[in-house]
Design an enzyme around this catalytic site. Structure first.
Site, PDB file in Angstrom:
ATOM      1  N   GLY A  47      33.513 -74.443  57.716  1.00  0.00           N
ATOM      2  CA  GLY A  47      33.945 -74.062  59.071  1.00  0.00           C
ATOM      3  C   GLY A  47      34.882 -75.196  59.353  1.00  0.00           C
ATOM      4  O   GLY A  47      35.427 -75.846  58.646  1.00  0.00           O
ATOM      5  N   ALA A  48      35.329 -75.378  60.638  1.00  0.00           N
ATOM      6  CA  ALA A  48      36.103 -76.397  61.154  1.00  0.00           C
ATOM      7  C   ALA A  48      35.876 -77.710  60.680  1.00  0.00           C
ATOM      8  O   ALA A  48      36.846 -78.361  59.926  1.00  0.00           O
ATOM      9  CB  ALA A  48      36.131 -76.482  62.577  1.00  0.00           C
ATOM     10  N   GLY A 105      31.269 -88.610  74.872  1.00  0.00           N
ATOM     11  CA  GLY A 105      30.236 -87.800  73.948  1.00  0.00           C
ATOM     12  C   GLY A 105      30.815 -87.946  72.585  1.00  0.00           C
ATOM     13  O   GLY A 105      31.438 -88.614  72.048  1.00  0.00           O
ATOM     14  N   ALA A 127      34.783 -78.270  72.560  1.00  0.00           N
ATOM     15  CA  ALA A 127      35.032 -79.383  73.882  1.00  0.00           C
ATOM     16  C   ALA A 127      35.717 -78.612  74.951  1.00  0.00           C
ATOM     17  O   ALA A 127      35.290 -78.650  76.388  1.00  0.00           O
ATOM     18  CB  ALA A 127      35.861 -80.374  73.417  1.00  0.00           C
ATOM     19  N   HIS A 135      65.959 -71.334  70.956  1.00  0.00           N
ATOM     20  CA  HIS A 135      66.405 -71.249  69.496  1.00  0.00           C
ATOM     21  C   HIS A 135      66.872 -72.755  69.272  1.00  0.00           C
ATOM     22  O   HIS A 135      67.831 -73.251  69.864  1.00  0.00           O
ATOM     23  CB  HIS A 135      67.479 -70.384  69.170  1.00  0.00           C
TER      24      HIS A 135
HETATM   25  P1  NAI Z   1      30.513 -74.238  61.600  1.00  0.00           P
HETATM   26  O1  NAI Z   1      29.221 -73.258  61.880  1.00  0.00           O
HETATM   27  O2  NAI Z   1      31.473 -73.906  62.232  1.00  0.00           O
HETATM   28  O3  NAI Z   1      30.673 -74.224  59.891  1.00  0.00           O
HETATM   29  C1  NAI Z   1      29.659 -74.205  58.907  1.00  0.00           C
HETATM   30  C2  NAI Z   1      29.880 -73.547  57.892  1.00  0.00           C
HETATM   31  O4  NAI Z   1      28.912 -73.765  56.835  1.00  0.00           O
HETATM   32  C3  NAI Z   1      30.141 -71.799  57.912  1.00  0.00           C
HETATM   33  O5  NAI Z   1      31.064 -71.237  57.690  1.00  0.00           O
HETATM   34  C4  NAI Z   1      28.529 -71.513  57.254  1.00  0.00           C
HETATM   35  O6  NAI Z   1      28.876 -70.212  56.575  1.00  0.00           O
HETATM   36  C5  NAI Z   1      28.572 -72.759  56.101  1.00  0.00           C
HETATM   37  N1  NAI Z   1      27.398 -72.863  55.633  1.00  0.00           N
HETATM   38  C6  NAI Z   1      26.088 -72.853  56.140  1.00  0.00           C
HETATM   39  N2  NAI Z   1      25.202 -73.141  55.363  1.00  0.00           N
HETATM   40  C7  NAI Z   1      25.735 -73.194  53.984  1.00  0.00           C
HETATM   41  C8  NAI Z   1      25.164 -73.447  52.738  1.00  0.00           C
HETATM   42  N3  NAI Z   1      23.908 -73.677  52.469  1.00  0.00           N
HETATM   43  N4  NAI Z   1      25.974 -73.656  51.749  1.00  0.00           N
HETATM   44  C9  NAI Z   1      27.340 -73.500  51.891  1.00  0.00           C
HETATM   45  N5  NAI Z   1      27.960 -73.224  53.250  1.00  0.00           N
HETATM   46  C10 NAI Z   1      27.007 -73.070  54.227  1.00  0.00           C
HETATM   47  O7  NAI Z   1      30.064 -75.692  61.734  1.00  0.00           O
HETATM   48  P2  NAI Z   1      30.869 -76.922  61.767  1.00  0.00           P
HETATM   49  O8  NAI Z   1      32.109 -76.820  61.068  1.00  0.00           O
HETATM   50  O9  NAI Z   1      29.984 -78.005  61.275  1.00  0.00           O
HETATM   51  O10 NAI Z   1      31.238 -77.154  63.154  1.00  0.00           O
HETATM   52  C11 NAI Z   1      30.286 -77.383  64.294  1.00  0.00           C
HETATM   53  C12 NAI Z   1      30.709 -76.764  65.463  1.00  0.00           C
HETATM   54  O11 NAI Z   1      31.875 -77.689  66.241  1.00  0.00           O
HETATM   55  C13 NAI Z   1      31.208 -75.662  65.605  1.00  0.00           C
HETATM   56  O12 NAI Z   1      30.842 -74.815  66.630  1.00  0.00           O
HETATM   57  C14 NAI Z   1      32.799 -75.691  65.421  1.00  0.00           C
HETATM   58  O13 NAI Z   1      33.647 -74.949  65.929  1.00  0.00           O
HETATM   59  C15 NAI Z   1      32.864 -77.241  66.248  1.00  0.00           C
HETATM   60  N6  NAI Z   1      34.006 -77.875  65.620  1.00  0.00           N
HETATM   61  C16 NAI Z   1      35.243 -77.623  66.218  1.00  0.00           C
HETATM   62  C17 NAI Z   1      36.310 -78.161  65.792  1.00  0.00           C
HETATM   63  C18 NAI Z   1      37.544 -77.711  66.277  1.00  0.00           C
HETATM   64  O14 NAI Z   1      37.783 -77.122  66.941  1.00  0.00           O
HETATM   65  N7  NAI Z   1      38.688 -78.202  65.388  1.00  0.00           N
HETATM   66  C19 NAI Z   1      36.425 -79.223  64.909  1.00  0.00           C
HETATM   67  C20 NAI Z   1      34.714 -79.517  64.651  1.00  0.00           C
HETATM   68  C21 NAI Z   1      33.722 -78.771  64.848  1.00  0.00           C
END
Ligand code: NAI
Length: 465
Positions: free
Chosen positions: A181-182, A40, A319, A444
């Site tokens: 975000g992430a 995926g 995931a 440690h």
């Molecule tokens: P997200 O929803 O976590 O973050 C998107 C961000 O964009 C938010 O902070 C939001 O406030 C902002 N945003 C929305 N519209 C906007 C605008 N017009 N202008 C500026 N900022 C705006 O989505 P993201 O980072 O795309 O991740 C998607 C999913 O995948 C999430 O559920 C995330 O947790 C998951 N993911 C997890 C990862 C990890 O665990 N390391 C890595 C990548 C994704």
């Protein structure tokens, strides 16, 4: 006559393939339907390749800025995103092949194509019909989505998503990342290390807005130090995509700004894959927000014998949350009574540098819920092991219930935060108190000693501060 299986899982990502393995382990004849590569988004265009690129980014930063201090002169350091990208592709391919191998090992049948649901737990894949005697599991995941409100379509050249960023041959000279975000923070980190001038734009008042404010602040400070421009609390009022550059007009803190960049990376959330799946015929309903409607206690949909797991079942879209749902659903189908998932205990990790990891409540939420709590903190600048590696950014913060010593929340920013958070995840899942975390002797010198010290600090008896 339809082919018969006990369980058919639609979608071979980390939710679906893990569910299929567990179902097969429990003696059920199982099939997985997958139209693309097994593994995926996570394995092919998500978690795995980004972590490979982030490792390259870490080495690039170390080589350029940190190695000399450690007594290693590297001369002129050159970076090549194309090389890093191709390595990340190999890692993804290895992992996808690994999932193929696991399917064979567990005798799970892989049905190549798009699955469309029908009545009575039937699934059509191309010209063939298949029926699940016991249960169907929907695990179709999610995909990137743009932000139509700002008037910019993802055109895959100047306006891209993570799907394209993962295949670029070269790092662009300039990039605006929309959404911190992430995804946004990880790509800002990667391209900054490969020499791109990065501007990170976030609509909410701080980057990583779902994390504890102290974590957001620490990351913002580190990003700024490395030359990433941040605009938080920013509203993009207009976006114009030209042939070789994109212009964004924004308002942030009462000021107007114009950001020009060779590429804009849209990193503002994901849409779930629910279209053309025969849900109506099968009786599977969606929520107002577009996720498949599930009973969280059982992960059953509105159709009898049809379950749903992973991103398409709702947040958090992670995931490891999907994989756990996969295991729980397979056990339930086999008639077991697995432990219910505690959604408050799903760890969250952003793998940029410094890493940001957390479990449980932020301090803001603890306050909103009017909980009585104490906060313990320990900075890595006071931790011996962190000093040995010259990686002293960040801290451990533990929010402790005042009366019972329960771990309400824990937040780690720093090197290896993604690994360290699991000590506190195990503790919280098993309802250990903060006292019990401290009772476990921490070797440690280790970074994990900062956890024991933060635990002590929350009780007013920190040693090394
Ligand atoms: P997200 O929803 O976590 O973050 C998107 C961000 O964009 C938010 O902070 C939001 O406030 C902002 N945003 C929305 N519209 C906007 C605008 N017009 N202008 C500026 N900022 C705006 O989505 P993201 O980072 O795309 O991740 C998607 C999913 O995948 C999430 O559920 C995330 O947790 C998951 N993911 C997890 C990862 C990890 O665990 N390391 C890595 C990548 C994704």
């Amino acid at each position: 006559m339809a082919n018969q299986f006990d369980v058919i899982v639609i979608g071979g990502g980390p939710a679906g393939y893990v569910c299929a393995i567990r179902a097969a382990q429990l003696g059920m004849a199982t099939a997985v339907v997958e139209r693309d590569k097994l593994g995926g988004v996570c394995v092919n265009i998500g978690c795995i390749p980004t972590k490979a690129l982030l490792h390259s980014a870490y080495v690039a930063n170390l080589a350029a800025h940190g190695a000399k201090e450690l007594g290693v002169e590297l001369g002129g350091v050159k970076t090549d995103y194309g090389v890093a990208m191709r390595r990340s592709r190999k890692v993804s391919e290895q992992n996808s092949k690994g999932v193929e191998f696991l399917m064979k090992k567990h005798k799970v049948t892989v049905l190549k194509g798009t699955g469309v649901l029908g009545k009575d737990r039937t699934v059509r894949v191309g010209d063939e019909a298949h029926q699940a005697r016991k249960a169907l599991v929907i695990a179709t995941g999610s995909r990137v989505k743009g932000i139509p409100q700002i008037g910019l379509e993802i055109n895959k050249t100047t306006v891209i998503s993570s799907d394209e960023a993962l295949f670029l041959e070269q790092a662009p000279k300039t990039m605006a990342v929309v959404g911190a975000g992430a995804v946004g923070c990880e790509f800002a980190d990667i391209f900054n290390a490969f020499g791109t001038k990065v501007t990170l734009i976030e609509a909410l008042p701080r980057i990583l807005p779902l994390e504890d404010p102290e974590s957001s602040d620490a990351l913002a400070k580190s990003f700024k130090k490395r030359g990433i421009t941040l605009h938080a609390g920013a509203k993009i009022t207009k976006g114009t995509a030209g042939r070789d550059k994109v212009t964004l007009e924004l308002e942030a803190g009462g000021k107007k700004e114009t950001v020009e960049a060779e590429k804009v990376l849209m990193a503002a959330g994901r849409a779930v894959n629910t279209e053309s799946m025969g849900f109506e015929e099968a009786g599977v309903q969606l929520t107002e927000r577009g996720f498949v409607k599930v009973d969280l206690a059982t992960l059953q949909t509105t159709a009898a014998g049809v379950y749903c797991i992973g991103d398409v079942a709702g947040p958090p879209m992670l995931a490891h949350k999907g994989s756990r749902e996969g295991i729980v659903v397979a056990e339930r189908i086999a008639g077991h009574q697995p432990h219910a998932i505690k959604y408050d205990n799903v760890p969250s990790v952003t793998y940029c540098h410094p890493e940001v990891a957390s479990i449980g409540l932020t301090e803001e939420v603890a306050k909103e819920r009017k909980l009585e709590y104490q906060v313990g903190r320990f900075p890595f600048s006071a931790n011996g092991r962190a000093r040995t590696a010259s990686e002293t950014e960040g801290f451990v913060k533990i929010i402790r219930d005042k009366k019972y010593g329960e771990i309400l929340g824990a937040h780690i920013v720093g090197s290896h935060a993604s690994e360290m958070i699991h000590e506190l995840t195990v503790a919280r899942e098993n309802e250990y108190t903060v006292e019990e975390v401290d009772l476990a002797i921490h070797a440690h010198p280790t970074l994990s000693e900062a956890i024991a010290e933060a635990a002590l600090d929350s009780m007013g008896r920190v040693i090394h501060l």
